[in-house]
Scaffold this motif. Structure first.
Motif, PDB file in Angstrom:
ATOM      1  N   PHE A 267     -10.507 -66.801  26.361  1.00 21.52           N
ATOM      2  CA  PHE A 267     -10.781 -65.723  25.417  1.00 21.52           C
ATOM      3  C   PHE A 267     -11.592 -66.261  24.241  1.00 21.52           C
ATOM      4  CE2 PHE A 267      -6.920 -64.428  27.618  1.00 21.52           C
ATOM      5  CZ  PHE A 267      -7.200 -63.105  27.937  1.00 21.52           C
ATOM      6  N   ASN A 268     -12.479 -65.428  23.691  1.00 16.19           N
ATOM      7  CA  ASN A 268     -13.204 -65.804  22.482  1.00 16.19           C
ATOM      8  C   ASN A 268     -12.291 -65.787  21.266  1.00 16.19           C
ATOM      9  OD1 ASN A 268     -15.280 -64.060  24.261  1.00 16.19           O
ATOM     10  ND2 ASN A 268     -16.313 -65.802  23.300  1.00 16.19           N
ATOM     11  N   LYS A 269     -11.288 -64.888  21.285  1.00 18.63           N
ATOM     12  CA  LYS A 269     -10.350 -64.776  20.174  1.00 18.63           C
ATOM     13  C   LYS A 269      -9.021 -64.282  20.716  1.00 18.63           C
ATOM     14  CE  LYS A 269      -9.667 -63.018  15.536  1.00 18.63           C
ATOM     15  NZ  LYS A 269      -9.381 -64.262  14.872  1.00 18.63           N
ATOM     16  N   THR A 270      -7.944 -64.816  20.157  1.00 16.76           N
ATOM     17  CA  THR A 270      -6.603 -64.326  20.473  1.00 16.76           C
ATOM     18  C   THR A 270      -5.868 -64.074  19.166  1.00 16.76           C
ATOM     19  OG1 THR A 270      -5.652 -66.543  20.597  1.00 16.76           O
ATOM     20  CG2 THR A 270      -6.497 -65.608  22.655  1.00 16.76           C
ATOM     21  N   THR A 271      -5.002 -63.079  19.168  1.00 14.69           N
ATOM     22  CA  THR A 271      -4.147 -62.792  18.019  1.00 14.69           C
ATOM     23  C   THR A 271      -2.730 -62.606  18.524  1.00 14.69           C
ATOM     24  OG1 THR A 271      -4.512 -60.397  18.135  1.00 14.69           O
ATOM     25  CG2 THR A 271      -6.021 -61.660  16.740  1.00 14.69           C
ATOM     26  N   GLY A 272      -1.760 -62.884  17.670  1.00 11.09           N
ATOM     27  CA  GLY A 272      -0.359 -62.723  18.039  1.00 11.09           C
ATOM     28  C   GLY A 272       0.151 -63.888  18.861  1.00 11.09           C
ATOM     29  N   SER A 273       1.436 -63.839  19.189  1.00  9.90           N
ATOM     30  CA  SER A 273       2.042 -64.928  19.953  1.00  9.90           C
ATOM     31  C   SER A 273       3.251 -64.424  20.742  1.00  9.90           C
ATOM     32  CB  SER A 273       2.454 -66.065  19.019  1.00  9.90           C
ATOM     33  OG  SER A 273       3.404 -65.600  18.079  1.00  9.90           O
ATOM     34  N   PHE A 274       3.652 -65.249  21.690  1.00  6.69           N
ATOM     35  CA  PHE A 274       4.811 -64.970  22.539  1.00  6.69           C
ATOM     36  C   PHE A 274       6.008 -65.790  22.069  1.00  6.69           C
ATOM     37  CE2 PHE A 274       1.060 -64.576  25.298  1.00  6.69           C
ATOM     38  CZ  PHE A 274       1.263 -63.329  25.873  1.00  6.69           C
ATOM     39  N   THR A 275       7.207 -65.362  22.459  1.00  8.44           N
ATOM     40  CA  THR A 275       8.409 -66.185  22.341  1.00  8.44           C
ATOM     41  C   THR A 275       8.907 -66.457  23.760  1.00  8.44           C
ATOM     42  OG1 THR A 275      10.017 -64.376  22.349  1.00  8.44           O
ATOM     43  CG2 THR A 275       9.041 -64.975  20.210  1.00  8.44           C
ATOM     44  N   THR A 276       9.912 -67.271  23.872  1.00  7.92           N
ATOM     45  CA  THR A 276      10.530 -67.523  25.177  1.00  7.92           C
ATOM     46  C   THR A 276      11.946 -66.956  25.226  1.00  7.92           C
ATOM     47  OG1 THR A 276      11.257 -69.710  24.452  1.00  7.92           O
ATOM     48  CG2 THR A 276       9.147 -69.590  25.620  1.00  7.92           C
ATOM     49  N   THR A 277      12.271 -66.068  24.315  1.00  4.95           N
ATOM     50  CA  THR A 277      13.601 -65.469  24.249  1.00  4.95           C
ATOM     51  C   THR A 277      13.798 -64.467  25.381  1.00  4.95           C
ATOM     52  OG1 THR A 277      13.570 -65.709  21.845  1.00  4.95           O
ATOM     53  CG2 THR A 277      15.193 -64.177  22.766  1.00  4.95           C
ATOM     54  N   ASN A 278      14.895 -64.626  26.118  1.00  9.21           N
ATOM     55  CA  ASN A 278      15.216 -63.713  27.208  1.00  9.21           C
ATOM     56  C   ASN A 278      15.235 -62.264  26.715  1.00  9.21           C
ATOM     57  OD1 ASN A 278      16.089 -62.797  29.754  1.00  9.21           O
ATOM     58  ND2 ASN A 278      18.235 -63.018  29.195  1.00  9.21           N
ATOM     59  N   ALA A 279      14.660 -61.385  27.487  1.00  9.95           N
ATOM     60  CA  ALA A 279      14.607 -59.937  27.241  1.00  9.95           C
ATOM     61  C   ALA A 279      13.615 -59.532  26.158  1.00  9.95           C
ATOM     62  CB  ALA A 279      15.995 -59.358  26.942  1.00  9.95           C
ATOM     63  N   ASN A 280      12.884 -60.469  25.543  1.00 11.96           N
ATOM     64  CA  ASN A 280      11.794 -60.075  24.657  1.00 11.96           C
ATOM     65  C   ASN A 280      10.630 -59.573  25.506  1.00 11.96           C
ATOM     66  OD1 ASN A 280      13.215 -60.822  22.375  1.00 11.96           O
ATOM     67  ND2 ASN A 280      11.811 -62.417  21.749  1.00 11.96           N
ATOM     68  N   ASN A 281       9.919 -58.596  24.986  1.00 10.44           N
ATOM     69  CA  ASN A 281       8.788 -58.002  25.704  1.00 10.44           C
ATOM     70  C   ASN A 281       7.565 -57.954  24.800  1.00 10.44           C
ATOM     71  OD1 ASN A 281      10.324 -57.256  28.110  1.00 10.44           O
ATOM     72  ND2 ASN A 281      11.344 -55.793  26.774  1.00 10.44           N
ATOM     73  N   PHE A 282       6.392 -57.976  25.426  1.00  9.23           N
ATOM     74  CA  PHE A 282       5.133 -58.025  24.691  1.00  9.23           C
ATOM     75  C   PHE A 282       4.088 -57.184  25.396  1.00  9.23           C
ATOM     76  CE2 PHE A 282       7.503 -61.880  24.343  1.00  9.23           C
ATOM     77  CZ  PHE A 282       7.508 -62.157  22.993  1.00  9.23           C
ATOM     78  N   PHE A 283       3.254 -56.509  24.620  1.00  4.00           N
ATOM     79  CA  PHE A 283       2.027 -55.923  25.148  1.00  4.00           C
ATOM     80  C   PHE A 283       0.904 -56.904  24.863  1.00  4.00           C
ATOM     81  CE2 PHE A 283       3.354 -51.209  24.783  1.00  4.00           C
ATOM     82  CZ  PHE A 283       3.603 -51.130  26.150  1.00  4.00           C
ATOM     83  N   VAL A 284       0.073 -57.149  25.865  1.00  7.88           N
ATOM     84  CA  VAL A 284      -1.146 -57.924  25.681  1.00  7.88           C
ATOM     85  C   VAL A 284      -2.298 -56.950  25.907  1.00  7.88           C
ATOM     86  CG1 VAL A 284      -2.514 -59.911  26.392  1.00  7.88           C
ATOM     87  CG2 VAL A 284      -0.012 -59.984  26.591  1.00  7.88           C
ATOM     88  N   TYR A 285      -3.018 -56.665  24.831  1.00  6.42           N
ATOM     89  CA  TYR A 285      -4.179 -55.786  24.898  1.00  6.42           C
ATOM     90  C   TYR A 285      -5.403 -56.665  25.109  1.00  6.42           C
ATOM     91  CZ  TYR A 285      -1.019 -52.377  22.804  1.00  6.42           C
ATOM     92  OH  TYR A 285       0.038 -51.538  22.547  1.00  6.42           O
ATOM     93  N   ILE A 286      -6.101 -56.448  26.218  1.00  2.00           N
ATOM     94  CA  ILE A 286      -7.294 -57.240  26.521  1.00  2.00           C
ATOM     95  C   ILE A 286      -8.503 -56.323  26.445  1.00  2.00           C
ATOM     96  CG2 ILE A 286      -8.516 -58.588  28.272  1.00  2.00           C
ATOM     97  CD1 ILE A 286      -5.783 -59.535  29.275  1.00  2.00           C
ATOM     98  N   THR A 287      -9.495 -56.735  25.666  1.00  2.00           N
ATOM     99  CA  THR A 287     -10.749 -56.004  25.547  1.00  2.00           C
ATOM    100  C   THR A 287     -11.879 -56.966  25.875  1.00  2.00           C
ATOM    101  OG1 THR A 287      -9.805 -54.652  23.779  1.00  2.00           O
ATOM    102  CG2 THR A 287     -12.214 -54.634  24.011  1.00  2.00           C
ATOM    103  N   VAL A 288     -12.749 -56.537  26.781  1.00  2.00           N
ATOM    104  CA  VAL A 288     -13.932 -57.323  27.145  1.00  2.00           C
ATOM    105  C   VAL A 288     -15.147 -56.421  26.990  1.00  2.00           C
ATOM    106  CG1 VAL A 288     -15.100 -58.639  28.952  1.00  2.00           C
ATOM    107  CG2 VAL A 288     -12.605 -58.724  28.771  1.00  2.00           C
ATOM    108  N   CYS A 289     -16.123 -56.882  26.216  1.00  2.00           N
ATOM    109  CA  CYS A 289     -17.335 -56.112  26.000  1.00  2.00           C
ATOM    110  C   CYS A 289     -18.522 -57.065  25.902  1.00  2.00           C
ATOM    111  CB  CYS A 289     -17.223 -55.280  24.721  1.00  2.00           C
ATOM    112  SG  CYS A 289     -18.659 -54.221  24.431  1.00  2.00           S
ATOM    113  N   ASN A 290     -19.463 -56.888  26.801  1.00  2.00           N
ATOM    114  CA  ASN A 290     -20.688 -57.672  26.796  1.00  2.00           C
ATOM    115  C   ASN A 290     -20.408 -59.180  26.767  1.00  2.00           C
ATOM    116  OD1 ASN A 290     -23.496 -57.756  26.951  1.00  2.00           O
ATOM    117  ND2 ASN A 290     -23.732 -57.876  24.732  1.00  2.00           N
TER     118      ASN A 290
END
Length: 122
Positions: free
Chosen positions: A88-111
């Motif tokens: 990725f050219n840029k990433t924001t945010g981070s993950f944890t390894t805590t059981n039952a935590n959930n995350f949305f990863v929004y991916i945008t690709v343009c040109n």
């Protein structure tokens, strides 16, 4: 009103020019499985709403193939590991390894530019 895709000549809209209210778009989320290692590169075909289970450290690689958006739900299992983002050219945010935590990863690709935005859901 009719909307017609005319091959290579473009889009034709005929009929009323007044504003209409539409109810939104629905789609089925694609289950891309459980990852316990290796690399997950989300496919750009078959749906842009996807989900995976994190049960071990793995790499989430930037997909390729034109311009698009997608949303991936990451569900942490009991053995969730660190997720590394690559390509990725840029990433924001981070993950944890805590059981039952959930995350949305929004991916945008343009040109050719690729953004991954990780949002914790807890």
């Amino acid at each position: 009103m009719a909307i017609v895709l005319n091959g290579t000549s473009g889009l034709t809209i005929t009929g009323s020019t007044t504003a209409s209210t539409f109810g939104g778009v629905t789609t089925a989320a694609v289950d891309d499985g459980t990852y316990t290692g290796g690399t997950y590169t989300p496919p750009t075909t078959g749906g842009n709403m996807r989900f995976v289970t994190n049960n071990g450290a793995f790499t989430l690689a930037a997909p390729s193939g034109g311009s698009f958006t997608m949303v991936i739900l990451v569900i942490n299992g009991a053995s969730a590991g660190a997720i590394t983002l690559t390509g990725f050219n840029k990433t924001t945010g981070s993950f944890t390894t805590t059981n039952a935590n959930n995350f949305f990863v929004y991916i945008t690709v343009c040109n050719g530019y690729k953004l991954a935005n990780v949002v914790a859901l807890q």
